[in-house]
Design a protein around this motif. Structure first.
Motif, PDB file in Angstrom:
ATOM      1  N   ASP A  26      26.147 -51.958  38.646  1.00  0.00           N
ATOM      2  CA  ASP A  26      27.450 -51.974  37.965  1.00  0.00           C
ATOM      3  C   ASP A  26      28.474 -51.627  39.051  1.00  0.00           C
ATOM      4  O   ASP A  26      28.997 -50.524  39.109  1.00  0.00           O
ATOM      5  N   LEU A  28      31.485 -52.348  39.838  1.00  0.00           N
ATOM      6  CA  LEU A  28      32.785 -51.828  39.361  1.00  0.00           C
ATOM      7  C   LEU A  28      32.521 -51.161  38.014  1.00  0.00           C
ATOM      8  O   LEU A  28      32.462 -51.841  37.014  1.00  0.00           O
ATOM      9  N   ARG A  29      32.398 -49.801  37.950  1.00  0.00           N
ATOM     10  CA  ARG A  29      32.386 -48.944  39.086  1.00  0.00           C
ATOM     11  C   ARG A  29      31.244 -47.928  39.001  1.00  0.00           C
ATOM     12  O   ARG A  29      31.087 -47.089  39.889  1.00  0.00           O
ATOM     13  N   THR A 148      30.110 -56.648  31.721  1.00  0.00           N
ATOM     14  CA  THR A 148      31.253 -55.930  31.155  1.00  0.00           C
ATOM     15  C   THR A 148      31.389 -56.266  29.675  1.00  0.00           C
ATOM     16  O   THR A 148      31.595 -57.430  29.316  1.00  0.00           O
ATOM     17  N   HIS A 203      37.149 -58.314  34.922  1.00  0.00           N
ATOM     18  CA  HIS A 203      37.066 -56.848  35.047  1.00  0.00           C
ATOM     19  C   HIS A 203      37.810 -56.358  36.290  1.00  0.00           C
ATOM     20  O   HIS A 203      38.501 -55.334  36.241  1.00  0.00           O
TER      21      HIS A 203
HETATM   22 MG    MG Z   1      31.109 -52.965  35.765  1.00  0.00          MG
END
Ligand code: MG
Ligand code: 3SL
Length: 240
Positions: A26, A28-29, A148, A203
């Motif tokens: 993942d 971000l972040r 996301t 995202h």
């Molecule tokens: Mg993410």
């Protein structure tokens, strides 16, 4: 060795991953924040899927030794010590502490994949270190992009491709790549050579809108650390 890549997190039957090294991404972040926290000396990290549970864990462990971190919709949860910016997980704040963290997608995926033989947390900042660890472990690899809000997130695909590419580049043997792993490597290379503009993706652009542009830069720095976090028995620690 085979590398498969899942474009977004979905629940998997235990027997699908019980013989694999699973790498959750993942970028971000959440992954990047977790790697940074371990790099900065956090003793352990307790990821929870639910924000209320995170607060309850801190209550049980005692506030003095804990840092409560997390976000919803990218923004710090009310009453929490910090949000989910990697730069918040500084040595002075997390060194020697337990970090309890709840995020929208990343910590949910980590929980859901706990039946993996080995569950590692990966990002751009530790791509080569995690690739070498995966090669040492010698099991087939499944890279799981968190995604996301139930959607595929291009940022995770790029980071998954970066990790898969690093495994291939550091392996003495031929690595068997599934089609989606090849797609993710191609997207990573396009990003690297500036043929793919990640800043237009959903995202990434939302984080910039929220004022987290610096985070998007930090999260896409490559090979900043050798730290490889591992999740076992409900906690994340440094893989030794
Ligand atoms: Mg993410
Ligand atoms: O979904 C998550 O786990 C977070 O990493 C999302 S955010 O980048 O903090 O918005």
């Amino acid at each position: 060795m085979r590398i498969d890549t899942l474009p977004q997190y979905t629940k998997l039957p235990s027997n699908h991953i019980s013989n694999c090294t699973v790498i959750v991404v993942d970028v971000l972040r959440a992954s990047t924040s977790i790697i940074t926290a371990v790099q900065n000396g956090a003793q352990q990290i307790v990821p929870t899927a639910d924000a209320g549970e995170a607060a309850a864990v801190v209550g049980r462990l005692g506030l003095r030794d804990c840092v409560l971190a997390g976000e919803r919709g990218g923004e710090k949860l009310s009453g929490f010590d910090i949000g989910n910016s990697p730069s918040e997980f500084s040595k002075s704040l997390v060194g020697g502490k337990t970090v309890v963290i709840s995020t929208t997608n990343g910590t949910v995926a980590i929980h859901g994949l706990s039946s993996a033989k080995t569950l590692l947390i990966g990002g751009m900042i530790n791509k080569t270190a995690i690739a070498k660890k995966a090669l040492e472990l010698k099991n087939d690899v499944l890279i799981v992009c968190a995604g996301t809000d139930g959607n595929v997130s291009a940022d995770d695909i790029c980071a998954a491709g970066a990790i898969a590419d690093a495994i291939v580049n550091n392996s003495d043997e031929t690595v068997d790549l599934t089609d989606f792993t090849r797609v993710s490597i191609a997207l990573y290379k396009d990003l690297h050579d500036e043929r793919f503009d990640l800043s237009k993706t959903r995202h990434f652009s939302r984080l910039v809108e929220l004022g987290f542009e610096k985070d998007t830069e930090l999260c896409f720095e490559e090979d900043v650390t050798d730290v490889v976090p591992v999740y076992a028995n409900g906690i994340i620690t440094l893989f030794r």
